[in-house]
Design an enzyme around this catalytic site. Sequence first.
Site, PDB file in Angstrom:
ATOM      1  CG  HIS A  61      -4.091  12.198   1.742  1.00 48.28           C
ATOM      2  ND1 HIS A  61      -4.118  11.214   1.285  1.00 48.28           N
ATOM      3  CD2 HIS A  61      -2.983  12.050   3.166  1.00 48.28           C
ATOM      4  CE1 HIS A  61      -3.589  10.599   1.689  1.00 48.28           C
ATOM      5  NE2 HIS A  61      -2.906  10.644   3.171  1.00 48.28           N
ATOM      6  NE  ARG A  63      -8.594  14.660   3.079  1.00 47.17           N
ATOM      7  CZ  ARG A  63      -8.249  13.745   3.133  1.00 47.17           C
ATOM      8  NH1 ARG A  63      -7.727  12.321   2.210  1.00 47.17           N
ATOM      9  NH2 ARG A  63      -8.361  12.863   5.043  1.00 47.17           N
ATOM     10  CG  ASP A 151      -1.992   6.636   1.864  1.00 49.69           C
ATOM     11  OD1 ASP A 151      -1.234   5.786   2.330  1.00 49.69           O
ATOM     12  OD2 ASP A 151      -1.910   8.130   2.274  1.00 49.69           O
ATOM     13  CG  HIS A 231       2.088   6.320   6.870  1.00 50.06           C
ATOM     14  ND1 HIS A 231       1.426   4.664   6.915  1.00 50.06           N
ATOM     15  CD2 HIS A 231       0.509   6.780   6.722  1.00 50.06           C
ATOM     16  CE1 HIS A 231       0.545   4.864   6.526  1.00 50.06           C
ATOM     17  NE2 HIS A 231       0.447   5.654   5.493  1.00 50.06           N
ATOM     18  CG  ASP A 304      -1.368  10.500   6.306  1.00 51.44           C
ATOM     19  OD1 ASP A 304      -1.678  10.224   5.260  1.00 51.44           O
ATOM     20  OD2 ASP A 304      -0.805   9.991   7.168  1.00 51.44           O
ATOM     21  CG  HIS A 308     -11.533  13.381   7.962  1.00 50.07           C
ATOM     22  ND1 HIS A 308     -11.079  13.506   7.016  1.00 50.07           N
ATOM     23  CD2 HIS A 308      -9.958  12.561   8.203  1.00 50.07           C
ATOM     24  CE1 HIS A 308     -10.383  11.765   6.356  1.00 50.07           C
ATOM     25  NE2 HIS A 308      -9.225  12.094   7.651  1.00 50.07           N
ATOM     26  N   GLY A 323      -6.555   9.987  10.453  1.00 52.27           N
ATOM     27  CA  GLY A 323      -6.063  11.525   9.667  1.00 52.27           C
ATOM     28  C   GLY A 323      -5.802  12.382  10.978  1.00 52.27           C
TER      29      GLY A 323
END
Length: 429
Positions: A61, A63, A151, A231, A304, A308, A323
Amino acid sequence: MLIRGGLVIDPASKKLGSYDVRVRDRKIVAVEPNLTALAGEKVIAADNYIVAPGFVDIHVHFRDPGFTLKEDLASGSRAAAAGGFTSAVCMANTDPVIDTPEQVYKFYQRAADLALINLYTVGAVTYDLAGETLTDFEALKEAGVVGFSDDGMPVENSALAREALERAGQLGLPVITHCGQLSLVADTIVNEGAVAKQLGLKGMPTTAEDIHVARDVLLAQLTGYQVHIQHVSSATAVAIIRAAKTAGIKVTAEAGPHHFTLTDAALLEFGPNAKMNPPLRTEADVAAIRQGLADGTLDAIATDHAPHTEAEKAAGLLAAPCGIVGLETALGLVWTELVKPGILSPLQAIAKLTNIPANIVGLKKGTLAPGADADITIFDPHEKWTVDPDQFFSKSKNTPFTGRTLSGRVKTTIVGGRLIFTNGRIITE
Ligand SMILES: [Zn+2]
């Protein structure tokens, strides 16, 4: 460029031994013993190191667009390079969601401008990940997606999930599924059990994941098309996938380093930095995932990578987003937790980071065979280092591995014949 003196491990061409690797015009041109440097050739000494195909992560990810305070295509690809990853597949849960050809084109345009590594994207299965209306799979494929995934937001409607498998299958692309029945989440995404109780939470049972994995492999059986399970975190899910493979169902699956390393007890020490979806589980689940990786039930390792900000993770266990970042600790965890204890051979471990994940999404990547793109990762399997998030190239530092000592460190990363990371530094020009 000539990479000299390393131990080459290339699972795709079943090559393991002392070879030198010659790169010319962005391609691998020779993998042979004792090559002599030609005039003007840049020599990279790889003595005592392993020379592998560049790693391929099919689950990240970055973002971008929408949440670039957490990560963007530039910072994400720097983190990938530092972790030895030369290719990565981004998930569609950006803002806006990658659910139209226009968004896919924009993604590849931004990647061309910003990324140091090869970046790819999936397209969303349903518009806005809402689980209601399928996107235009054909147009998304035309625009360059390598698979379809909602996802983070499982597709609960089974008729829709079936149609998605059929449409994707007819286009030769996989549906990539995040399994977890949202209706079984009691208060927040931690494992239902003793640790949750200790924290005063109810959490979610592995059953939430298991039901969904069972449904998706049954739909793969019904349609005859490939499903890829993301996952995997539960022992029962591993058993379901194993049985499905034995029955000849086209299912592939991945596990993340956190799920083969940690149990939910990590929540007690690391709080929200140990909160992810699916959650960390029990010792028995970790053991089953290790076994599943060893016997091939779990085909690939994917991080994965889910950045954040500190402020978001400071919201407490109930409210913090799920996450952790994973790209820069992946190799060290694979080597320390799986290879050193003998669960995977070096060849198996590298296969799960290179040609196997590349095959799942149909990428011609993950090999050092002559003629292949010169994507190469050189690492020291013996170097011990301690995880310090302040040293990460990722914009985010959310990891439950702070202070952990790992064996195995990436020394040099090469993408398309270009040196992009060496000895702890990103090379931009
Ligand atoms: Zn997910």
